[in-house]
Design a protein around this motif. Structure first.
Motif, PDB file in Angstrom:
ATOM      1  N   PHE A 179      -1.557  14.981  -3.620  1.00  0.00           N
ATOM      2  CA  PHE A 179      -1.487  15.121  -5.073  1.00  0.00           C
ATOM      3  C   PHE A 179      -1.177  13.767  -5.699  1.00  0.00           C
ATOM      4  N   ALA A 180      -1.881  13.449  -6.778  1.00  0.00           N
ATOM      5  CA  ALA A 180      -1.687  12.157  -7.432  1.00  0.00           C
ATOM      6  C   ALA A 180      -0.664  12.211  -8.552  1.00  0.00           C
ATOM      7  N   ASN A 181      -0.239  13.408  -8.931  1.00  0.00           N
ATOM      8  CA  ASN A 181       0.656  13.570 -10.076  1.00  0.00           C
ATOM      9  C   ASN A 181       1.953  12.778  -9.900  1.00  0.00           C
ATOM     10  N   GLY A 182       2.237  11.904 -10.875  1.00  0.00           N
ATOM     11  CA  GLY A 182       3.500  11.170 -10.887  1.00  0.00           C
ATOM     12  C   GLY A 182       3.613  10.078  -9.842  1.00  0.00           C
ATOM     13  N   LYS A 183       2.512   9.701  -9.208  1.00  0.00           N
ATOM     14  CA  LYS A 183       2.555   8.675  -8.172  1.00  0.00           C
ATOM     15  C   LYS A 183       1.741   7.463  -8.607  1.00  0.00           C
ATOM     16  N   THR A 184       2.135   6.321  -8.066  1.00  0.00           N
ATOM     17  CA  THR A 184       1.359   5.112  -8.319  1.00  0.00           C
ATOM     18  C   THR A 184       0.124   5.120  -7.420  1.00  0.00           C
ATOM     19  N   ARG A 185      -0.804   4.270  -7.770  1.00  0.00           N
ATOM     20  CA  ARG A 185      -2.018   4.175  -6.966  1.00  0.00           C
ATOM     21  C   ARG A 185      -1.694   3.748  -5.539  1.00  0.00           C
ATOM     22  N   MET A 186      -0.717   2.850  -5.416  1.00  0.00           N
ATOM     23  CA  MET A 186      -0.321   2.374  -4.094  1.00  0.00           C
ATOM     24  C   MET A 186       0.246   3.507  -3.234  1.00  0.00           C
ATOM     25  N   GLN A 187       1.036   4.388  -3.860  1.00  0.00           N
ATOM     26  CA  GLN A 187       1.609   5.521  -3.129  1.00  0.00           C
ATOM     27  C   GLN A 187       0.513   6.478  -2.645  1.00  0.00           C
ATOM     28  N   VAL A 188      -0.445   6.725  -3.518  1.00  0.00           N
ATOM     29  CA  VAL A 188      -1.544   7.621  -3.147  1.00  0.00           C
ATOM     30  C   VAL A 188      -2.355   7.032  -2.001  1.00  0.00           C
ATOM     31  N   GLU A 189      -2.658   5.738  -2.085  1.00  0.00           N
ATOM     32  CA  GLU A 189      -3.429   5.087  -1.028  1.00  0.00           C
ATOM     33  C   GLU A 189      -2.675   5.101   0.293  1.00  0.00           C
ATOM     34  N   GLU A 190      -1.351   4.944   0.232  1.00  0.00           N
ATOM     35  CA  GLU A 190      -0.547   4.973   1.443  1.00  0.00           C
ATOM     36  C   GLU A 190      -0.575   6.360   2.085  1.00  0.00           C
ATOM     37  N   GLU A 191      -0.508   7.412   1.262  1.00  0.00           N
ATOM     38  CA  GLU A 191      -0.565   8.776   1.779  1.00  0.00           C
ATOM     39  C   GLU A 191      -1.933   9.070   2.391  1.00  0.00           C
ATOM     40  N   ILE A 192      -2.989   8.544   1.776  1.00  0.00           N
ATOM     41  CA  ILE A 192      -4.340   8.730   2.321  1.00  0.00           C
ATOM     42  C   ILE A 192      -4.455   8.078   3.692  1.00  0.00           C
ATOM     43  N   LYS A 193      -3.899   6.868   3.835  1.00  0.00           N
ATOM     44  CA  LYS A 193      -3.933   6.170   5.124  1.00  0.00           C
ATOM     45  C   LYS A 193      -3.170   6.949   6.184  1.00  0.00           C
ATOM     46  N   MET A 194      -2.013   7.490   5.810  1.00  0.00           N
ATOM     47  CA  MET A 194      -1.212   8.282   6.762  1.00  0.00           C
ATOM     48  C   MET A 194      -1.961   9.534   7.201  1.00  0.00           C
ATOM     49  N   LYS A 195      -2.653  10.159   6.232  1.00  0.00           N
ATOM     50  CA  LYS A 195      -3.418  11.368   6.543  1.00  0.00           C
ATOM     51  C   LYS A 195      -4.568  11.041   7.492  1.00  0.00           C
ATOM     52  N   GLU A 196      -5.297   9.971   7.213  1.00  0.00           N
ATOM     53  CA  GLU A 196      -6.422   9.576   8.065  1.00  0.00           C
ATOM     54  C   GLU A 196      -5.945   9.189   9.465  1.00  0.00           C
ATOM     55  N   LYS A 197      -4.817   8.507   9.532  1.00  0.00           N
ATOM     56  CA  LYS A 197      -4.266   8.087  10.819  1.00  0.00           C
ATOM     57  C   LYS A 197      -3.868   9.303  11.661  1.00  0.00           C
TER      58      LYS A 197
END
Length: 481
Positions: A179-197
């Motif tokens: 979810f992107a709500n209330g997060k910075t772009r950097m936080q979202v990108e970091e979560e995406i990387k963790m998910k892909e990993k």
């Protein structure tokens, strides 16, 4: 909504438990068959010919129509892929192609469960065809079955002895929606990387230990991810409206003009509640809808089990909404009674009736039950969009700002005008054809909400909906016959 809140969408159920009711994604080849099925069902007049008051020769008509649909499927298969089509029809009869027909019908059902907004004119036809084919007399005449259990993630992994994947320590990270709500772009990108990993690690580790292709494991993870996205779509609108209620109203107090009290006979209401009771009634109804949304996959599987039962046959009768198939729904009823009990236990007292209409004139069968509850998001989303856009109207255009200030007394009062009317008359027991099918029963609460939607164009705040691009609540049945 943050990712921390994801457990509230799943009722705290593990991925292993949820996977039993999560359909697995369609492959490319399966999507080809899906298109054949949709084309066949679109041209079929099955229910028009079967669901009539004429009962003479019905079993024979069912057999003929089932064979006609199977013939169309074979013909379209020849047109789409001549070689595979020839394999189906060369020196073969319908019984020889039983596996193909079961496969095609299962694909359609699996696709619909994951995409409730699709197949809106054909899914009901598909279910009624299978329902009729389950009758022992029809099966004897046909010589083959059309029903087959829907393929799930749990089933697929069980076939490969790989259920341990669903208990991996990273399974939530690899499948939960971000979810992107209330997060910075950097936080979202970091979560995406963790998910892909996490997904890559699971695919690599278990492709070796379980002797599975990485693509197959990836498909399972994507399917679970699809279910997470679906749960958010089903539950988030209800949670948002709940937050509007809790943030803008108090149970034991209200400002002048902000009372939620309703009176039977006034402005179409069928119930009489003071402010506190109506607050509780709305809160409990929304909580129940949220609980139903969280268990919608399981409810859908139970609904099909009831619908395709050879034990509980249906009767065709006029329910006040035309001829409908009325059928007992034991599995869905038990599940709804459990959900209702959970909702009641989470509140201090229960307001209104606890009657669950299933297998009667109000909700004829489990198909209609699913139809009703998959439409909750269609009711609530336009309301949420309009309320959240009001502040933008004040910025976009000076004329809009003046209109809102003059007509409603400002943006906050405009929002409250919509919410007060929703919480009063979206939950007032109205909308049914007679007294016994209206009121505060479990089904009647949803009927009231649809009745509110049908009158939205007569409200003084309707222009605010139109300003946001509103074109309707999409109230057409998802299972048109």
């Amino acid at each position: 909504m943050s990712s921390i809140e994801f457990d509230s969408l799943t009722s705290g159920k593990s991925v292993l438990e949820r996977a039993k009711y999560i359909p697995i994604r369609l492959t490319f080849e399966e999507r080809k068959k899906l298109r054949l099925l949709e084309a066949t069902l679109t041209v079929s007049e099955y229910t028009d010919k079967i669901d009539t008051i004429r009962t003479f020769g019905k079993l024979k008509r069912i057999k003929e129509q089932c064979e006609e649909i199977c013939a169309i499927l074979c013909g379209l298969m020849v047109a789409a892929d001549y070689q595979k089509g020839q394999e189906l029809i060369a020196n073969k009869n319908f019984q020889d192609n039983e596996e193909f027909f079961q496969d095609v019908f299962e694909i359609g059902r699996r696709y619909k469960i994951m995409n409730p907004e699709k197949m809106r004119g054909t899914y009901g036809k598909l279910c009624y065809i299978i329902q009729d084919s389950q009758q022992p007399e029809v099966q004897e005449m046909l010589g083959f079955k059309l029903d087959r259990p829907v393929k799930t993630v749990h089933w697929f992994l069980e076939q490969h002895d790989a259920l341990e994947i669903l208990e991996d320590k990273d399974i939530d990270t690899a499948t939960n929606e971000i979810f992107a709500n209330g997060k910075t772009r950097m936080q979202v990108e970091e979560e995406i990387k963790m998910k892909e990993k996490a997904a890559k690690r699971i695919c690599k580790v278990y492709s070796e230990s379980c002797e599975m292709e990485e693509e197959d494991i990836e498909k399972c993870l994507y399917s679970i991810g699809d279910s997470s996205a679906y749960l958010r779509q089903a539950v988030y609108p209800v949670e948002t409206i709940l937050s509007f209620l809790l943030n803008n109203f108090k149970r034991d107090d209200y400002e002048d003009g902000h009372s939620l009290a309703i009176m039977a006979g006034h402005e179409g209401a069928r119930l009489s509640h003071n402010h506190a009771i109506q607050f509780d009634f709305v809160y409990q109804t929304l909580t129940l809808w949220k609980n139903v949304g969280r268990d919608m996959f399981e409810l859908w599987f139970l609904a099909e089990r009831d619908l395709f039962s050879s034990t509980h046959t249906y009767s065709l009768r006029n329910t006040g909404q035309g001829l409908n198939r009325v059928q007992y729904c034991p599995n869905v009823r038990r599940a709804m009674e459990k959900l209702l009990s959970q909702t009641q236990n989470s509140t201090s007292s229960w307001v209104g009736s606890s009657v669950i209409h299933l297998g009667d004139d109000a909700v004829p069968n489990s198909l209609m039950f699913i139809d009703k509850y998959t439409q909750i998001s269609r009711i609530l989303n336009p309301i949420i969009q309009t309320i959240t856009e009001i502040d933008n109207y004040m910025i976009k255009d000076q004329n809009l700002k003046e209109y809102i200030n003059t007509t409603f007394g400002g943006p906050e009062e405009a929002k409250m005008t919509i919410l007060i009317d929703l919480f009063r008359h979206g939950f007032d027991g109205s909308g049914a054809d007679n007294f016994f099918m209206a009121g505060s029963c479990i089904d009647g609460r949803l009927t009231s909400a649809w009745n509110f939607c049908s009158k939205i164009n007569k409200k003084n705040y309707f222009p605010l909906f139109l300003l946001g691009g509103f074109i309707g609540f999409d109230g057409g049945s998802g299972f048109d016959r």
